[in-house]
Design an enzyme around this catalytic site. Structure first.
Site, mmCIF file in Angstrom:
data_model
loop_
_atom_site.group_PDB
_atom_site.id
_atom_site.type_symbol
_atom_site.label_atom_id
_atom_site.label_comp_id
_atom_site.label_asym_id
_atom_site.label_seq_id
_atom_site.Cartn_x
_atom_site.Cartn_y
_atom_site.Cartn_z
ATOM 1 N N THR A 143 -5.804 9.093 -6.122
ATOM 2 C CA THR A 143 -5.819 9.139 -4.651
ATOM 3 C C THR A 143 -5.111 10.406 -4.177
ATOM 4 O OG1 THR A 143 -5.764 6.743 -4.630
ATOM 5 C CG2 THR A 143 -5.246 7.817 -2.563
ATOM 6 N N GLU B 227 0.833 -1.213 0.000
ATOM 7 C CA GLU B 227 0.000 0.000 0.000
ATOM 8 C C GLU B 227 0.866 1.261 0.000
ATOM 9 O OE1 GLU B 227 -2.575 -1.306 -1.117
ATOM 10 O OE2 GLU B 227 -4.031 -0.368 0.211
#
Ligand code: ADP
Length: 327
Positions: A200, A147
């Site tokens: 994002t 991540e």
């Protein structure tokens, strides 16, 4: 070497042997944040997800040998699956390596944990081939390294529900403290993904770094209410708690038709509705499959009207998380 073990207070594992040569797994999509739980809450879906095949290789290290369904890097260090797997292999000593094939169904940047499915899938699959030297909770730490590659931030709000299933709370990310939250069996999620690109990083850049005490009080009241509602199977309380007055007002303007989709979800019986992860997907939670499907149809009608391509997923909360499909 072995630094990830130290982070979670684990002993490094030596001379681990294989119990299988190859495995095929289902890597579920996830909804992070869930309105009031920005960066701490997530839930696992059942009907949306990727598949991966992981096999032993005589050559040490990790190689991504195939990616189907998405244009993503094959280089180990540039793919979240490769990075998460390397983090795990930093904590176990093996005389062999692994090859990974990724079959993507979850679009990258959709807001339903595309990178998390691969990060968590890689470490889950390798752990199974090795006879489960790590618990699913311990695997979260390795998956978080994937991540970190995708978003610059080693967050657990998607990888934790992908690995553990159900609802998860990241009580603390350093030191890592993940809690699995019980949820009622009739709870369903509807997710609509408008096919627009929302990075994002852009969704992060609209956020403010400070919040007022008044908003903070409202938000932690709702987080507590949501958790209590999930444990006591109180659907009304779950609904009353699914609100976000900190992040949603800033981010929702980046998502076409957000207000209308949310209003429609409520009109069709949703307990609550909000942005899935960092968007652009929008989720709604409801009691029972019928209501969840009705909400999906109503959401679709809005994007049809707007001439915007989209995908809809209707799913029960997946209490199991990652699972083996074969052998
Ligand atoms: P989502 O919003 O659906 O959770 P993310 O924004 O977390 O998706 O992750 C997408 C980013 O991660 C993209 O920049 C993509 O190129 C990168 N990435 C690297 N490897 C993978 C992978 N195996 N699966 C998905 N995304 C990956």
């Amino acid at each position: 070497m072995m630094r990830y073990c130290r982070d979670v207070g684990m002993q490094p594992l030596y001379a681990i042997k294989l119990i299988m040569n190859e495995i095929k797994i289902f890597c579920p999509a996830t909804i992070a944040n869930l309105s009031c739980g920005f960066d701490v809450l997530g839930l696992c879906l059942e009907t949306a997800g990727d598949e991966m095949i992981i096999r032993k290789s005589d050559k040490k290290g990790v190689r991504i040998t195939k990616i189907v369904g998405a244009d993503l890097p094959l280089e180990t260090e540039k793919n979240v699956a490769g990075v998460a797997a390397l983090a795990m292999l930093d904590a176990v000593e093996t005389e062999f390596g692994f090859e990974i094939e990724i079959y993507k169904n979850i679009k990258a940047g959709s807001g339903i944990g595309s990178s998390a499915a691969s990060s968590a899938g890689a470490v889950f699959g390798i752990n199974e081939l090795l006879g489960q030297p790590f618990t699913r909770k311990e695997l979260v730490l390795f998956a978080m390294q994937g991540e970190k590659l995708a978003s610059g931030n080693a967050h657990a709000d998607n990888v934790a529900p992908a690995l553990l299933g159900g609802f998860t709370l990241v009580r603390s990310s350093s030191p890592l403290d993940i809690v699995k939250i019980q949820s009622p069996s009739e709870l369903y999620a509807t997710v609509v993904h408008p096919q627009i690109e929302l990075k994002t990083s852009d969704a992060r850049s609209v956020l403010k770094q400070t919040v007022s005490l008044k908003s903070a009080i409202t938000q932690w009241g709702n987080v507590g209410g949501l958790i209590a509602g999930l444990y006591t199977q109180d659907y009304e309380l779950i609904g009353r708690s699914l609100h976000d007055e900190i992040v949603e007002p800033l981010r929702s303007v980046l998502i076409p038709g957000f207000d209308l989709i949310k209003k429609t979800a409520y009109e069709n019986g949703a307990l609550g509705s909000g942005i899935s992860g960092s968007g652009p997907s929008i989720f709604a939670l409801s009691k029972g499959k019928e209501t969840a499907e009705k909400i999906g149809k109503a959401m679709s009608a809005i994007y049809d009207e707007m001439n915007l391509p989209y995908e809809v997923h209707v799913s029960k909360v997946n209490d199991e998380g990652m699972k083996i499909i074969a052998p």
